[in-house]
Design an enzyme around this catalytic site. Sequence first.
Site, PDB file in Angstrom:
ATOM      1  CG  HIS A  69       2.106   7.967   0.247  1.00 57.43           C
ATOM      2  ND1 HIS A  69       1.414   8.914   0.962  1.00 57.43           N
ATOM      3  CD2 HIS A  69       1.557   6.769   0.604  1.00 57.43           C
ATOM      4  CE1 HIS A  69       0.496   8.317   1.714  1.00 57.43           C
ATOM      5  NE2 HIS A  69       0.548   7.015   1.522  1.00 57.43           N
ATOM      6  CG  HIS A 118      -0.323   0.141   2.531  1.00 57.32           C
ATOM      7  ND1 HIS A 118       0.256  -0.933   3.172  1.00 57.32           N
ATOM      8  CD2 HIS A 118      -0.125   1.210   3.346  1.00 57.32           C
ATOM      9  CE1 HIS A 118       0.762  -0.521   4.324  1.00 57.32           C
ATOM     10  NE2 HIS A 118       0.553   0.781   4.450  1.00 57.32           N
ATOM     11  CG  ASP A 119       2.049   3.591   3.069  1.00 50.97           C
ATOM     12  OD1 ASP A 119       1.265   4.270   2.382  1.00 50.97           O
ATOM     13  OD2 ASP A 119       2.055   3.582   4.314  1.00 50.97           O
ATOM     14  CE  LYS A 173       4.116   6.466   4.245  1.00 50.63           C
ATOM     15  NZ  LYS A 173       4.046   5.949   5.632  1.00 50.63           N
ATOM     16  CG  ASP A 208      -1.991   2.244   6.527  1.00 50.87           C
ATOM     17  OD1 ASP A 208      -0.952   1.843   7.081  1.00 50.87           O
ATOM     18  OD2 ASP A 208      -2.068   3.345   5.948  1.00 50.87           O
ATOM     19  CG  HIS A 268      -3.484   3.418   1.201  1.00 45.57           C
ATOM     20  ND1 HIS A 268      -2.706   3.696   0.104  1.00 45.57           N
ATOM     21  CD2 HIS A 268      -2.791   3.889   2.265  1.00 45.57           C
ATOM     22  CE1 HIS A 268      -1.595   4.302   0.484  1.00 45.57           C
ATOM     23  NE2 HIS A 268      -1.626   4.439   1.793  1.00 45.57           N
ATOM     24  CG  HIS A 269      -3.983   7.676   2.818  1.00 41.35           C
ATOM     25  ND1 HIS A 269      -3.945   7.479   4.181  1.00 41.35           N
ATOM     26  CD2 HIS A 269      -2.769   7.288   2.350  1.00 41.35           C
ATOM     27  CE1 HIS A 269      -2.750   7.012   4.527  1.00 41.35           C
ATOM     28  NE2 HIS A 269      -2.016   6.883   3.431  1.00 41.35           N
TER      29      HIS A 269
HETATM   30  P1  C2E Z   1       1.329   6.443   8.766  1.00 39.20           P
HETATM   31  O1  C2E Z   1       2.093   6.958   9.929  1.00 39.20           O
HETATM   32  O2  C2E Z   1       1.595   5.007   8.392  1.00 39.20           O
HETATM   33  O3  C2E Z   1      -0.202   6.625   9.082  1.00 39.20           O
HETATM   34  C1  C2E Z   1      -1.201   6.068   8.259  1.00 39.20           C
HETATM   35  C2  C2E Z   1      -2.549   6.645   8.598  1.00 39.20           C
HETATM   36  O4  C2E Z   1      -2.938   6.299   9.944  1.00 39.20           O
HETATM   37  C3  C2E Z   1      -2.606   8.170   8.551  1.00 39.20           C
HETATM   38  O5  C2E Z   1      -2.813   8.648   7.244  1.00 39.20           O
HETATM   39  C4  C2E Z   1      -3.826   8.447   9.442  1.00 39.20           C
HETATM   40  O6  C2E Z   1      -5.012   8.196   8.735  1.00 39.20           O
HETATM   41  C5  C2E Z   1      -3.688   7.372  10.505  1.00 39.20           C
HETATM   42  N1  C2E Z   1      -2.974   7.937  11.675  1.00 39.20           N
HETATM   43  C6  C2E Z   1      -1.689   7.766  12.035  1.00 39.20           C
HETATM   44  N2  C2E Z   1      -1.416   8.411  13.191  1.00 39.20           N
HETATM   45  C7  C2E Z   1      -2.557   9.029  13.568  1.00 39.20           C
HETATM   46  C8  C2E Z   1      -2.910   9.863  14.697  1.00 39.20           C
HETATM   47  O7  C2E Z   1      -2.096  10.164  15.590  1.00 39.20           O
HETATM   48  N3  C2E Z   1      -4.209  10.297  14.756  1.00 39.20           N
HETATM   49  C9  C2E Z   1      -5.121   9.972  13.796  1.00 39.20           C
HETATM   50  N4  C2E Z   1      -6.393  10.445  13.913  1.00 39.20           N
HETATM   51  N5  C2E Z   1      -4.812   9.192  12.707  1.00 39.20           N
HETATM   52  C10 C2E Z   1      -3.547   8.740  12.605  1.00 39.20           C
HETATM   53  P2  C2E Z   1      -2.385  10.165   6.903  1.00 39.20           P
HETATM   54  O8  C2E Z   1      -2.796  11.079   8.010  1.00 39.20           O
HETATM   55  O9  C2E Z   1      -2.924  10.466   5.552  1.00 39.20           O
HETATM   56  O10 C2E Z   1      -0.817  10.134   6.844  1.00 39.20           O
HETATM   57  C11 C2E Z   1      -0.123   9.435   5.842  1.00 39.20           C
HETATM   58  C12 C2E Z   1       1.323   9.356   6.185  1.00 39.20           C
HETATM   59  O11 C2E Z   1       1.861  10.667   6.289  1.00 39.20           O
HETATM   60  C13 C2E Z   1       1.600   8.727   7.561  1.00 39.20           C
HETATM   61  O12 C2E Z   1       1.626   7.320   7.463  1.00 39.20           O
HETATM   62  C14 C2E Z   1       2.957   9.323   7.892  1.00 39.20           C
HETATM   63  O13 C2E Z   1       4.004   8.662   7.186  1.00 39.20           O
HETATM   64  C15 C2E Z   1       2.830  10.722   7.319  1.00 39.20           C
HETATM   65  N6  C2E Z   1       2.370  11.690   8.352  1.00 39.20           N
HETATM   66  C16 C2E Z   1       1.109  12.054   8.605  1.00 39.20           C
HETATM   67  N7  C2E Z   1       1.074  12.986   9.573  1.00 39.20           N
HETATM   68  C17 C2E Z   1       2.350  13.201   9.952  1.00 39.20           C
HETATM   69  C18 C2E Z   1       2.983  14.049  10.934  1.00 39.20           C
HETATM   70  O14 C2E Z   1       2.364  14.820  11.647  1.00 39.20           O
HETATM   71  N8  C2E Z   1       4.360  14.000  11.013  1.00 39.20           N
HETATM   72  C19 C2E Z   1       5.098  13.173  10.240  1.00 39.20           C
HETATM   73  N9  C2E Z   1       6.419  13.160  10.401  1.00 39.20           N
HETATM   74  N10 C2E Z   1       4.541  12.347   9.311  1.00 39.20           N
HETATM   75  C20 C2E Z   1       3.189  12.364   9.170  1.00 39.20           C
HETATM   76 FE    FE Z   2      -0.273   5.561   2.995  1.00 35.88          FE
HETATM   77 FE    FE Z   3       1.635   2.147   6.044  1.00 41.01          FE
END
Ligand code: C2E
Ligand code: FE
Ligand code: FE
Length: 407
Positions: free
Chosen positions: A281, A252-253, A256, A349, A307-308
Amino acid sequence: MTQDTPPACDGYVARILSTIEELNRLKDVDAILDKTLAAARALADAEAGSIFLVEDGRLAFRYVHNDVLFGGDGVSPAVYKSFTLPIDETSIVGYAAQTGKPLVIDDAYALPDSLPYRFNKSFDESTGFRTRSILTLPLKTFDARLVGVMQIINARGPDGASGPFDQEHRTYIPLFAQNAAVAIERGRMTRELILRMMRMAELRDPTETGAHVQRVGAFAAEIYHRWAMDRGLPPEEIRRFKDLLRIAAMLHDVGKVGVSDTIIKKPSRLSDDEFMLMKRHTVYGARLFADCHSDLDELCRDIALRHHEQWAGGGYPGRLDVLSDEHGPGLPMKGHEIPLAARITSLADVYDALASPRSYKEPWPEERVLEFIREKSGVQFDPEVVEAFFKVHDVLLAIRERFAETG
Ligand code: C2E
Ligand code: FE
Ligand code: FE
Ligand code: SIN
Ligand code: SIN
């Protein structure tokens, strides 16, 4: 055009040949193990069976069926149990692996003390299952490489009572086992290839580990299995889709790899501009499969791209041309417009992301994660997928243990 009726050939041979054909269509190693056990058990109408695979010089428990303990529909958490045995004479499976020969046991509780191996009663004792006959087969390829060991347990006679394996079972099941070994080896190579591909993404994003992608793949596969059973889909269709879904969800990712390090490794919240680049991504992933046309490629593309997306709309990337450089957001996409595989992988995910540490957040406790998922049912997630998720929650916890971060 006339179609010759095939000669009424031996039932066993015909069944084995058609099963081998089905095995060769499967791609994922878990699907191949499941099908192998189902087929070998069917040849002897056996109650149970398990498969161990050779990993790092030991035998790792990798799949189990048991009609008596967890028959019926669906998958048992026991499938994702994790333990290993040495390849030596002390256990039955170890002995078969070491000697490379099939082992036929009529009554596991009546083994002479003179044998080097002992029957391990602990499984029976802890579950109430009663093992009687055991057919233990080394899984060897045609060039004699040992892939693992399969055990088939309690052959049922015509009256349904369990008894010894007869001459036909002893002849035909090993014949099938050799073909299964080849299919299993191919499945493991496919899995290795995917994990290697993900290691490239992992260089970029340390959270995209082999363990994370295997968890997301397994979560998606098991949520789908429940969803499909609840809708009465034909078993063969479920097996095929689940096979492809596990692989596609692992990827899925993969997009990246196209996002810069400074964004992915940022140890704090992303700015709006950074998050916009991060969202790409999905499109980068879809491009990797853009001009491929197998069922698996299409599924990989659907999942990477969608997936988002969110059930009620408001996810990303929305409708846009994957090959152009427009940065979106595209026109919104929602509900059943989002492919089923993507709706399932989205939940798989997020479940894993919330329960795991990230550079930007601590892992959430399970209760909080479940509350979040319940709250977002019908908003972020397809309610029917959420329903299936809760029905297999015990299996998902077993998957978390099996693919733990350090394991
Ligand atoms: P990821 O860390 O693998 O997170 C995948 C998805 O899980 C996120 O998609 C979001 O829908 C959910 N998720 C993860 N952590 C949280 C959280 O603390 N609260 C909530 N409500 N949902 C959460 P999303 O938001 O579209 O982000 C996609 C990717 O972007 C993330 O994959 C991560 O790699 C990056 N990302 C998103 N927000 C941040 C951030 O604030 N800081 C950093 N460094 N990376 C981020
Ligand atoms: Fe993703
Ligand atoms: Fe992932
Ligand atoms: C086991 O399930 O512990 C292996 C059984 C045996 O071969 O002794
Ligand atoms: C559904 O959308 O719920 C089923 C159709 C599918 O996407 O396979």
